[in-house]
Design a protein around this motif. Structure first.
Motif, PDB file in Angstrom:
ATOM      1  N   GLU A   1       2.851   8.167   6.350  1.00  0.00           N
ATOM      2  CA  GLU A   1       4.329   7.591   6.182  1.00  0.00           C
ATOM      3  C   GLU A   1       4.758   7.755   4.719  1.00  0.00           C
ATOM      4  O   GLU A   1       5.846   8.287   4.410  1.00  0.00           O
ATOM      5  CB  GLU A   1       4.491   6.143   6.872  1.00  0.00           C
ATOM      6  CG  GLU A   1       4.618   5.909   8.097  1.00  0.00           C
ATOM      7  CD  GLU A   1       5.058   4.781   8.444  1.00  0.00           C
ATOM      8  OE1 GLU A   1       5.611   4.035   7.480  1.00  0.00           O
ATOM      9  OE2 GLU A   1       4.739   4.244   9.535  1.00  0.00           O
ATOM     10  N   ALA A   2       3.880   7.513   3.883  1.00  0.00           N
ATOM     11  CA  ALA A   2       4.283   7.227   2.450  1.00  0.00           C
ATOM     12  C   ALA A   2       4.234   8.515   1.745  1.00  0.00           C
ATOM     13  O   ALA A   2       5.087   8.928   1.253  1.00  0.00           O
ATOM     14  CB  ALA A   2       3.236   6.455   1.562  1.00  0.00           C
ATOM     15  N   ILE A   3       3.299   9.376   2.200  1.00  0.00           N
ATOM     16  CA  ILE A   3       3.415  10.802   1.714  1.00  0.00           C
ATOM     17  C   ILE A   3       4.505  11.750   2.066  1.00  0.00           C
ATOM     18  O   ILE A   3       5.276  12.365   1.751  1.00  0.00           O
ATOM     19  CB  ILE A   3       2.046  11.595   2.009  1.00  0.00           C
ATOM     20  CG1 ILE A   3       0.906  11.119   1.215  1.00  0.00           C
ATOM     21  CG2 ILE A   3       2.143  12.985   1.686  1.00  0.00           C
ATOM     22  CD1 ILE A   3      -0.485  11.436   1.610  1.00  0.00           C
TER      23      ILE A   3
ATOM     24  N   GLU B   1      16.282  14.548  -2.893  1.00  0.00           N
ATOM     25  CA  GLU B   1      16.833  14.217  -4.270  1.00  0.00           C
ATOM     26  C   GLU B   1      17.280  15.494  -4.887  1.00  0.00           C
ATOM     27  O   GLU B   1      18.142  15.591  -5.908  1.00  0.00           O
ATOM     28  CB  GLU B   1      15.789  13.482  -5.131  1.00  0.00           C
ATOM     29  CG  GLU B   1      16.257  13.107  -6.204  1.00  0.00           C
ATOM     30  CD  GLU B   1      14.839  12.462  -7.111  1.00  0.00           C
ATOM     31  OE1 GLU B   1      14.039  11.632  -6.576  1.00  0.00           O
ATOM     32  OE2 GLU B   1      15.053  12.544  -8.407  1.00  0.00           O
TER      33      GLU B   1
ATOM     34  N   ILE C   1       3.073   5.975  -3.210  1.00  0.00           N
ATOM     35  CA  ILE C   1       4.264   6.839  -3.635  1.00  0.00           C
ATOM     36  C   ILE C   1       4.501   6.648  -5.137  1.00  0.00           C
ATOM     37  O   ILE C   1       4.442   7.752  -5.921  1.00  0.00           O
ATOM     38  CB  ILE C   1       5.544   6.158  -3.012  1.00  0.00           C
ATOM     39  CG1 ILE C   1       5.655   6.635  -1.567  1.00  0.00           C
ATOM     40  CG2 ILE C   1       6.730   6.771  -3.806  1.00  0.00           C
ATOM     41  CD1 ILE C   1       6.702   5.922  -0.804  1.00  0.00           C
TER      42      ILE C   1
ATOM     43  N   TYR D   1      12.011  12.651   0.775  1.00  0.00           N
ATOM     44  CA  TYR D   1      12.975  12.115  -0.255  1.00  0.00           C
ATOM     45  C   TYR D   1      13.132  13.192  -1.637  1.00  0.00           C
ATOM     46  O   TYR D   1      14.159  13.172  -2.182  1.00  0.00           O
ATOM     47  CB  TYR D   1      12.884  10.550  -0.509  1.00  0.00           C
ATOM     48  CG  TYR D   1      13.225   9.842   0.376  1.00  0.00           C
ATOM     49  CD1 TYR D   1      14.641  10.099   1.250  1.00  0.00           C
ATOM     50  CD2 TYR D   1      12.567   8.584   0.935  1.00  0.00           C
ATOM     51  CE1 TYR D   1      14.882   9.001   2.194  1.00  0.00           C
ATOM     52  CE2 TYR D   1      13.083   7.823   1.976  1.00  0.00           C
ATOM     53  CZ  TYR D   1      13.881   7.991   2.737  1.00  0.00           C
ATOM     54  OH  TYR D   1      14.531   6.996   3.683  1.00  0.00           O
ATOM     55  N   GLY D   2      11.773  13.635  -2.054  1.00  0.00           N
ATOM     56  CA  GLY D   2      11.916  14.522  -3.173  1.00  0.00           C
ATOM     57  C   GLY D   2      12.887  15.712  -2.856  1.00  0.00           C
ATOM     58  O   GLY D   2      13.717  16.029  -3.659  1.00  0.00           O
TER      59      GLY D   2
ATOM     60  N   LEU E   1       9.395   0.468   4.529  1.00  0.00           N
ATOM     61  CA  LEU E   1       8.933   1.797   3.590  1.00  0.00           C
ATOM     62  C   LEU E   1      10.073   2.857   3.539  1.00  0.00           C
ATOM     63  O   LEU E   1      10.569   3.373   2.489  1.00  0.00           O
ATOM     64  CB  LEU E   1       7.615   2.547   4.116  1.00  0.00           C
ATOM     65  CG  LEU E   1       6.384   2.080   3.495  1.00  0.00           C
ATOM     66  CD1 LEU E   1       5.214   2.974   4.132  1.00  0.00           C
ATOM     67  CD2 LEU E   1       6.404   2.301   1.858  1.00  0.00           C
TER      68      LEU E   1
ATOM     69  N   LEU F   1       7.391  10.535   3.440  1.00  0.00           N
ATOM     70  CA  LEU F   1       8.585   9.878   2.871  1.00  0.00           C
ATOM     71  C   LEU F   1       8.706  10.289   1.230  1.00  0.00           C
ATOM     72  O   LEU F   1       9.869  10.607   0.759  1.00  0.00           O
ATOM     73  CB  LEU F   1       8.720   8.249   2.750  1.00  0.00           C
ATOM     74  CG  LEU F   1       8.787   7.795   4.031  1.00  0.00           C
ATOM     75  CD1 LEU F   1       8.563   6.224   4.186  1.00  0.00           C
ATOM     76  CD2 LEU F   1      10.288   7.970   4.547  1.00  0.00           C
ATOM     77  N   TYR F   2       7.684  10.467   0.601  1.00  0.00           N
ATOM     78  CA  TYR F   2       7.811  10.893  -0.941  1.00  0.00           C
ATOM     79  C   TYR F   2       7.999  12.398  -1.034  1.00  0.00           C
ATOM     80  O   TYR F   2       8.935  12.758  -1.588  1.00  0.00           O
ATOM     81  CB  TYR F   2       6.054  10.638  -1.405  1.00  0.00           C
ATOM     82  CG  TYR F   2       6.340  11.137  -3.062  1.00  0.00           C
ATOM     83  CD1 TYR F   2       6.524  10.534  -3.679  1.00  0.00           C
ATOM     84  CD2 TYR F   2       5.473  12.530  -3.220  1.00  0.00           C
ATOM     85  CE1 TYR F   2       6.607  10.779  -5.301  1.00  0.00           C
ATOM     86  CE2 TYR F   2       5.126  12.856  -4.501  1.00  0.00           C
ATOM     87  CZ  TYR F   2       5.925  12.072  -5.657  1.00  0.00           C
ATOM     88  OH  TYR F   2       5.780  12.609  -6.732  1.00  0.00           O
ATOM     89  N   ALA F   3       7.781  13.138  -0.059  1.00  0.00           N
ATOM     90  CA  ALA F   3       8.082  14.704  -0.021  1.00  0.00           C
ATOM     91  C   ALA F   3       9.443  14.789   0.591  1.00  0.00           C
ATOM     92  O   ALA F   3      10.228  15.530  -0.242  1.00  0.00           O
ATOM     93  CB  ALA F   3       6.864  15.427   0.707  1.00  0.00           C
TER      94      ALA F   3
ATOM     95  N   LEU G   1      -0.460   5.507   5.007  1.00  0.00           N
ATOM     96  CA  LEU G   1      -0.597   6.570   3.824  1.00  0.00           C
ATOM     97  C   LEU G   1       0.136   7.764   4.393  1.00  0.00           C
ATOM     98  O   LEU G   1       0.817   8.297   3.337  1.00  0.00           O
ATOM     99  CB  LEU G   1      -2.152   6.948   3.855  1.00  0.00           C
ATOM    100  CG  LEU G   1      -2.604   8.085   2.974  1.00  0.00           C
ATOM    101  CD1 LEU G   1      -2.286   7.467   1.394  1.00  0.00           C
ATOM    102  CD2 LEU G   1      -4.042   8.230   3.068  1.00  0.00           C
TER     103      LEU G   1
ATOM    104  N   ARG H   1      13.301   5.751  -5.782  1.00  0.00           N
ATOM    105  CA  ARG H   1      13.823   6.951  -6.443  1.00  0.00           C
ATOM    106  C   ARG H   1      15.075   6.733  -7.090  1.00  0.00           C
ATOM    107  O   ARG H   1      15.391   7.174  -8.630  1.00  0.00           O
ATOM    108  CB  ARG H   1      14.099   8.071  -5.527  1.00  0.00           C
ATOM    109  CG  ARG H   1      12.773   8.864  -5.069  1.00  0.00           C
ATOM    110  CD  ARG H   1      12.803  10.096  -4.197  1.00  0.00           C
ATOM    111  NE  ARG H   1      11.576  10.887  -3.888  1.00  0.00           N
ATOM    112  CZ  ARG H   1      11.063  11.732  -4.646  1.00  0.00           C
ATOM    113  NH1 ARG H   1      11.718  11.949  -5.789  1.00  0.00           N
ATOM    114  NH2 ARG H   1       9.668  12.284  -4.209  1.00  0.00           N
TER     115      ARG H   1
ATOM    116  N   MET I   1       1.487   8.349  -7.081  1.00  0.00           N
ATOM    117  CA  MET I   1       1.692   9.889  -6.956  1.00  0.00           C
ATOM    118  C   MET I   1       2.527  10.352  -7.928  1.00  0.00           C
ATOM    119  O   MET I   1       2.063  11.413  -8.650  1.00  0.00           O
ATOM    120  CB  MET I   1       2.308  10.404  -5.569  1.00  0.00           C
ATOM    121  CG  MET I   1       1.050  10.334  -4.371  1.00  0.00           C
ATOM    122  SD  MET I   1       1.542  11.254  -3.126  1.00  0.00           S
ATOM    123  CE  MET I   1       2.695  10.441  -2.357  1.00  0.00           C
TER     124      MET I   1
ATOM    125  N   PHE J   1       0.867  -1.176   0.040  1.00  0.00           N
ATOM    126  CA  PHE J   1       0.127  -0.044   0.118  1.00  0.00           C
ATOM    127  C   PHE J   1       0.918   1.385  -0.121  1.00  0.00           C
ATOM    128  O   PHE J   1       0.594   2.182  -0.882  1.00  0.00           O
ATOM    129  CB  PHE J   1      -0.904  -0.039   1.236  1.00  0.00           C
ATOM    130  CG  PHE J   1      -1.852   1.280   1.423  1.00  0.00           C
ATOM    131  CD1 PHE J   1      -2.536   1.653   0.320  1.00  0.00           C
ATOM    132  CD2 PHE J   1      -1.647   2.046   2.623  1.00  0.00           C
ATOM    133  CE1 PHE J   1      -3.158   2.903   0.555  1.00  0.00           C
ATOM    134  CE2 PHE J   1      -2.412   3.207   2.697  1.00  0.00           C
ATOM    135  CZ  PHE J   1      -3.240   3.674   1.800  1.00  0.00           C
ATOM    136  N   GLY J   2       1.858   1.450   0.806  1.00  0.00           N
ATOM    137  CA  GLY J   2       2.547   2.351   1.125  1.00  0.00           C
ATOM    138  C   GLY J   2       3.568   2.765  -0.353  1.00  0.00           C
ATOM    139  O   GLY J   2       3.640   3.744  -0.987  1.00  0.00           O
TER     140      GLY J   2
END
Lengths: 340, 49
Positions: B23-25, B35, A64, B31-32, A247, B27-29, B21, A255, A67, A59-60
């Motif tokens: 955590e994922a958001i 990067e 990502i 690590y962005g 995660l 981490l996405y932001a 959810l 990435r 998105m 899910f996690g």
């Protein structure tokens, strides 16, 4: 001292393993989740905990990845929503199967055996594909648009009700629900996102263009993961510490993996990935043998084989990437979604 | 303070999904940002190595 209910060593192991899994997911667009459940089984977690935690991880990861795909508008949300009922019912059926096997003490054995076969089959496909690519390079008359006969037959059944998709094409609601339900059962039973089945099914059976099929499949994985995490979460078998560790590593790895696609020719690495999956299959088999023969040393060998082969392929991807950057073989056009 | 274990299984499962959810958001932001800051100098270093 414990962090998130895990020892620091175990948490670090999950972060590192998650990183490698993320690199594969980012680079190959698959290969993430179907390494996690076997690793957890080898580490001695029960099948429900391994599958439930893997589903939450799926899910996690899918959140990502979706998105990223959303940013470039390659997700058919309508189709994804139509598959939801099938996915939810399929996952519930898969979970019932796991708990039924758990009740008779056979869950780890059956799930482990299913993984031995699954990893061996996918590994063999990757090796075959890599060998075919190298022979096609010599004799370039291949047809990438070949659609399997069975897919053509299923697609030809236009059973009503027909649904108009976002791109204007039409598909039978039965086909859509069948794809969702079929992949849902596999997801719920093995704790995988199921992208390796769903993506080809969406492309071949429903007829969605390839780029949108990849994005929509990821959205499907997101729903599978959410439903699976919730369903297994109801029984309290999802370990949030494991999920968080995996995660944290995979979000970074994904990435780097997808950025590497701008530099590394997939054909150079595919065969290593295929061999790694074959070794992973062997590792799970050894894990099963360790339980059967009561030989813990085989568990250690199996774990080293799984993590070692994953580490080897990760290093290979980095090596080819660094070589390409050094020789400026490809311009530095890498983005976070290189393989999109 | 709300006792997590006292919540119904459905609420606990829903909170678990929300936690993953979030955590994922994050981490996405996160690590962005990393990067964007780290990738260009890292690629330059590898090019010049």
């Amino acid at each position: 001292m414990e962090l998130l209910g895990l020892s620091p060593e175990l948490l670090a192991l999950f972060v590192v393993f998650g990183f490698m899994v993320g690199v594969f997911f980012g680079f190959f667009g698959m290969g993430g989740s179907f390494l996690v459940t076997p690793a957890l089984l080898i580490l001695g977690y029960s099948a429900p905990v391994a599958i439930g935690s893997s589903m939450a991880f799926v899910f996690g990861t899918a959140v990502i990845a979706t998105m990223k795909h959303h940013d470039v508008g390659q997700v058919d949300y309508k189709l994804g929503a139509l598959m939801f009922v099938g996915i939810a019912l399929g996952i519930e059926a898969g979970k019932v199967l796991v708990y039924g096997l758990e009740a008779i003490g056979r869950a780890e054995l059956v799930v482990g055996t299913a993984y031995v076969l699954l990893l061996a089959a996918i590994g063999a496909l990757f090796v075959r594909s890599a060998l075919k690519q190298s022979s096609d390079a010599d004799n370039d008359d291949s047809d990438d648009d070949d659609i399997p006969e069975i897919a053509k037959t299923i697609k030809s059944y236009n059973i009503p009700p027909m649904v108009t998709l976002t791109d204007g094409s039409k598909a039978s609601l039965w086909t859509i629900s069948g794809v969702g339900g079929g992949v849902g059962i596999v997801s719920g039973f093995l704790g995988v996102g199921g992208g390796f089945i769903r993506m080809p099914a969406i492309y071949y059976l429903i007829g969605v263009p390839l780029a949108a099929a990849v994005g929509t499949s990821l959205f499907g994985a997101l729903m599978s993961g959410a439903v699976g995490a919730f369903t297994y979460g109801l029984d309290g078998v999802v370990d949030l510490g494991i999920v968080t560790g995996l995660l944290a590593g995979s979000a970074l790895g994904a990435r780097i993996g997808s950025a590497a696609t701008a530099y590394v020719d997939e054909a150079d690495v595919t065969i290593y990935f295929g061999i790694m999956l074959l070794l992973a299959s062997l590792a799970v088999g050894l894990g099963e043998l360790a339980n059967w023969l009561a030989m813990p040393v085989l568990d250690t060998v199996s774990f080293v084989l799984l993590v070692g082969s994953s580490a080897f392929v990760t290093v290979i991807i980095f090596y080819y990437g660094a070589q390409a950057v050094r020789t400026k073989d490809v311009g530095p056009t890498a983005t976070a979604g290189g393989n999109e | 303070m709300i006792e997590f274990a006292a919540l119904s299984p459905a609420v606990q499962a829903a909170l678990l999904v929300v936690a993953v959810l979030v955590e994922a958001i994050v981490l996405y932001a996160g690590y962005g940002i990393v990067e964007r800051a780290v990738a260009p100098p890292l690629i330059e270093t590898i090019e010049n190595a």
